[in-house]
Design a protein around this motif. Sequence first.
Motif, PDB file in Angstrom:
ATOM      1  N   ILE D  97       0.880  -1.173   0.000  1.00 47.20           N
ATOM      2  CA  ILE D  97       0.000   0.000   0.000  1.00 47.20           C
ATOM      3  C   ILE D  97       0.912   1.215   0.000  1.00 47.20           C
ATOM      4  O   ILE D  97       1.857   1.283   0.790  1.00 47.20           O
ATOM      5  N   ARG D 125      -2.786   4.761  -0.593  1.00 45.62           N
ATOM      6  CA  ARG D 125      -3.120   5.418   0.679  1.00 45.62           C
ATOM      7  C   ARG D 125      -3.036   6.922   0.445  1.00 45.62           C
ATOM      8  O   ARG D 125      -2.130   7.398  -0.267  1.00 45.62           O
ATOM      9  N   ILE D 161      -7.288   3.482   0.346  1.00 47.10           N
ATOM     10  CA  ILE D 161      -7.474   3.419   1.802  1.00 47.10           C
ATOM     11  C   ILE D 161      -7.267   4.830   2.326  1.00 47.10           C
ATOM     12  O   ILE D 161      -6.375   5.549   1.870  1.00 47.10           O
ATOM     13  N   SER D 162      -8.092   5.244   3.302  1.00 47.20           N
ATOM     14  CA  SER D 162      -7.956   6.590   3.856  1.00 47.20           C
ATOM     15  C   SER D 162      -8.423   6.565   5.305  1.00 47.20           C
ATOM     16  O   SER D 162      -9.291   5.765   5.677  1.00 47.20           O
ATOM     17  N   GLN D 181      -9.188   3.185   7.338  1.00 42.50           N
ATOM     18  CA  GLN D 181      -8.003   3.200   8.210  1.00 42.50           C
ATOM     19  C   GLN D 181      -8.340   3.862   9.536  1.00 42.50           C
ATOM     20  O   GLN D 181      -8.901   4.940   9.579  1.00 42.50           O
ATOM     21  N   MET D 295       2.953  -0.477   4.265  1.00 36.50           N
ATOM     22  CA  MET D 295       2.251   0.750   3.902  1.00 36.50           C
ATOM     23  C   MET D 295       3.287   1.862   3.928  1.00 36.50           C
ATOM     24  O   MET D 295       3.879   2.147   4.976  1.00 36.50           O
TER      25      MET D 295
END
Lengths: 336, 336, 336, 336
Positions: D97, D125, D161-162, D181, D295
């Motif tokens: 990510i 992300r 993703i946030s 997240q 990430m």
Amino acid sequence: MIIVMNKDAQHNEIENVLMLIQKLGLEFSILKNENNTVILTQPSYDINSELFKSLPKVEYVVTLNEDYKLVYKNINNLETKIKVGDVVIGGNELTMIAGPCSIESKDQLFRIALHLKNSGVKIIRAGAFKFRTSPYSFQGLGYKGLELLKELKEETGLMVISEILDHHDLPEFEKVVDILQIGARNMHNINLLKAVGESSKPVLLKRSYSATLKEFLFSAEYILMGGNKNVILCERGIRTFSDYTRNTLDISIVPAIKQRSHLPVIVDPSHATGKRDLIIPVSLAAIAAGADGLMIEVHHTPELAYSDSEQAIRLEQFDDLINRAKKVAEAVGRKL
Amino acid sequence: MIIVMNKDAQHNEIENVLMLIQKLGLEFSILKNENNTVILTQPSYDINSELFKSLPKVEYVVTLNEDYKLVYKNINNLETKIKVGDVVIGGNELTMIAGPCSIESKDQLFRIALHLKNSGVKIIRAGAFKFRTSPYSFQGLGYKGLELLKELKEETGLMVISEILDHHDLPEFEKVVDILQIGARNMHNINLLKAVGESSKPVLLKRSYSATLKEFLFSAEYILMGGNKNVILCERGIRTFSDYTRNTLDISIVPAIKQRSHLPVIVDPSHATGKRDLIIPVSLAAIAAGADGLMIEVHHTPELAYSDSEQAIRLEQFDDLINRAKKVAEAVGRKL
Amino acid sequence: MIIVMNKDAQHNEIENVLMLIQKLGLEFSILKNENNTVILTQPSYDINSELFKSLPKVEYVVTLNEDYKLVYKNINNLETKIKVGDVVIGGNELTMIAGPCSIESKDQLFRIALHLKNSGVKIIRAGAFKFRTSPYSFQGLGYKGLELLKELKEETGLMVISEILDHHDLPEFEKVVDILQIGARNMHNINLLKAVGESSKPVLLKRSYSATLKEFLFSAEYILMGGNKNVILCERGIRTFSDYTRNTLDISIVPAIKQRSHLPVIVDPSHATGKRDLIIPVSLAAIAAGADGLMIEVHHTPELAYSDSEQAIRLEQFDDLINRAKKVAEAVGRKL
Amino acid sequence: MIIVMNKDAQHNEIENVLMLIQKLGLEFSILKNENNTVILTQPSYDINSELFKSLPKVEYVVTLNEDYKLVYKNINNLETKIKVGDVVIGGNELTMIAGPCSIESKDQLFRIALHLKNSGVKIIRAGAFKFRTSPYSFQGLGYKGLELLKELKEETGLMVISEILDHHDLPEFEKVVDILQIGARNMHNINLLKAVGESSKPVLLKRSYSATLKEFLFSAEYILMGGNKNVILCERGIRTFSDYTRNTLDISIVPAIKQRSHLPVIVDPSHATGKRDLIIPVSLAAIAAGADGLMIEVHHTPELAYSDSEQAIRLEQFDDLINRAKKVAEAVGRKL
């Protein structure tokens, strides 16, 4: 130091500052424009910047230290390679140091060491003098342990590393060990650091579990100042609030040291985690992060070990580790 | 140990456990009902409970250690009172120890000590041998410093405490100091602990900035085991993430030690905070929490001090502290 | 920022720096002499100094932030006094807040509160919504708890403080509580901070157990920015390696906040120590260090409390604390 | 609980204990021999063992908790695999990510995301709502940022993703993001945990920088209890005294979680180290330790990033990382 004067500073207030600088014997340089005055001085180790902060019309004082000299990477960026017999620590090949926490008996020492020799280990770790938190715990075999190490070397050709607790034992250690180990609790023992700094034996210096990176490098500097250039740094975990491991392995320190210093760095996952079942993954992580080697506690029957029994891995686990470590070493362009 | 067997444990599995207990030479007692078996053994220091956990059908093993013996409050709950000249440390009257971090010169030492004598201080702290993180920092006057302390005693009648870094210096220290100080970085220096344990001089033991309460008491136990009953414990701050002070004073340890041990406890707010402006309120807090005394760094011109200049208080601040400390001492039923 | 150029910096390299400064919209001032050039810029919050560090021939970049504006002591050094009914928090008189950790029942709440009222307490703490680490632990009575607090106020004239976990509950809390409590785990809950910043109720903000002093003051700044000037800061211990207490009380933060901020500071020894037997000495220490008050967990039968039972003191211990606290308060020129 | 009675315990004292056990509704079992009595009770979550310790002739009380139920590895040892589009998190293939810390503009977001897509990344992300310590720092684009993420998905087919800061924003997030997240500072925000526990979207839960392993798993338990089985755990560094990195990566937690839980674990080296130059070696270490993914914060011009600029790696560094990570993944039997 950079001393920034207030905009309203008068001539005599700037003079005050300059007089103090001169009194302290520092070279300096003044920069001015119509509004501001800034004074630069040469770098200085022990000058107290607060001395200047309290002078009238001094606005800021900024200290710029260049702290360690010998530990730092030199200009041509050469890394230190330490030869111990036919092993080179800090080169492309990783160094695997392994053995029991404490020497318990000749039988135990030889049994573990011979297995490890078979698995390719050339340097055996084994404690003769043990630091123990409790005075009621096993304190090691002492000089008897050193003798067993000597026998081990003579009979097997293995090399050995063992922890020295007191600088007055140095002559006896130098007769036996190939590498002197300074334990985490002695990282600040300056007399010991100075003593091994004058030895011809390489030194493995463990980071105190409460030392900052800077303090760790300063302790190495004490050794290098004595003339001993062969220092191996060893990360072994720091004390944090986290409670599922004995300490917290500070993995980032491996590349962080590599960026700053020419000295080799190895990792001790045994003390860092304190848990047998975490040793292998954490060892692989250390190699991937760029460590020059590992130091691992191994025991043929960990449950019966006199000390650190929860963190020693079994002989067969060690062989598993070696196999897996070889692959990771290769993946990062190293050999094991 | 309490060993709880699984409900399904068969006779031979219980036998296994008992055989191991007997092999280890422990007394034991078995408790049973129709469903369960629990085995109690005598307390034991170095037995590895994991040994039992790995046996078949052992469900839990619980260890119940009674770790330190000499440091613990004895049955009649008497507190240790340490006589140093006409001062009693650990009694109703608080002990104030003060002086410069390092001895810099005769003039500096006497100037500060005489002021403090005037303010009622009877024990002067002053370092001759200094531990310094950087090898490039001032390392103390060494034996020359001890000589100056001797002169100070002879000319003023004051008593002195100074830090010993190496057990081989003990004879020289014993000729001069009234109390031997073990610094925070030497709390784990077992050879030094054992050496001062055989001395006739009282010992002030500083807590390492990374020591748990248990480790701190164990270090004291090492000293007491040597026969020296006169140990003063000193809290001086622990290393935490908090960054506005040099260390974090662990104030709760004062009553926590008092609940466990008969030894007197004093507090060093200078190293705990590292900030001159926090010394007075923190000193008052230490007294309110039940400390038996304080150890304070004082300097006539802190900005020019060779070491720890940011934490030394000025002479007039010290007098202010004394006045305020007297009131708080009285409020908690003590005297200063 | 102070940007120090390398001695070898050419005209165009200095121009580079100035162009970036102008692009960022900052005012600046250049200082020069024959050898060096230093550029000063106005203070700036969100400029990334690394931006400058990477430009050619830039030697050092020093950032000088003045971070919080509203929390800081103003020029005339006035301290904030918060009126809650006839109580003034932050004045010469200390504020004692006490009560059970959780509201368990009307009977329990009233029994404890009435005893405390009798002992002189005017503000009762009692949790309706509880943060619990485990989802399987008691989570509080919720709105039913708020109703019991309302009854308590109506029947006894006492004031109440209770923790709010979610900003959407604010209207319901505002109908009942006299002070809104933000718990340690919500110190970084910005939506909650902003919401209570717009409330007319005073706010007690607990320090997160992992917050630096700076982060703590920044969280208060979020509240003050919303217009709510009535913020009480509460130290309740930080998470460290030390393991004999639940947290480590950072006693020095009391005077350290007083030096920086105009806001009142109180101490919560219950969460800081987590041990009933340490509450009284630590409370006295907090007062001696200059705290404006205490917040204490009290229970008539702590062993049966639904939460935090090891740290609640008994009713009679509370009365003992009050008596002793009065004397220490007086010794430091305060009243209780 | 195991309750061990003192040897001198009389019948009525044992009865006392049993009555309390019965009052609390616990099943129990008594074990006896001629000397001792031990009482075993069923496991119980919220019973206060101190309750028993204070009864007469109770010698020890030992609590044996089995704390989390859903997070723990189930009996058949299956690991959770989370499907997000055509990506499986927790399987043999590692998940990468990457993306910027904050969404700054459409141009910035697309530029970085398209580069990463080209490098094989499938999940981007990018923060729309930012937690910032200082109220004066950039707080994110908010809903405008979510819209840009939606456009990104539509135009590129990437997944996103946030971080969600407030449970009231959940409906808006669910319209856009593929993974929710929960940031480190919200690991204890129970309302938020409960809300995402009822969502159909997978959740990436970051460890608070001050959370123990147990607390981390308890927060995951809150989510699982709501019915959402798709939780990814993310280690991102803990707060320690060590000061050369932003946080200290707790690398051992990766295998430690794998031993306890069926949930996948990924590592965020960006927040753990806070230093661009440490990201690559630490990422390789994470893979070697057994992480299921990484990430990473990436930016095309990190120096100009609105937030976290010191820790974002450059686009070309990311490609270098991918190449090296592939080799390490293979060395530990995984794929990337």
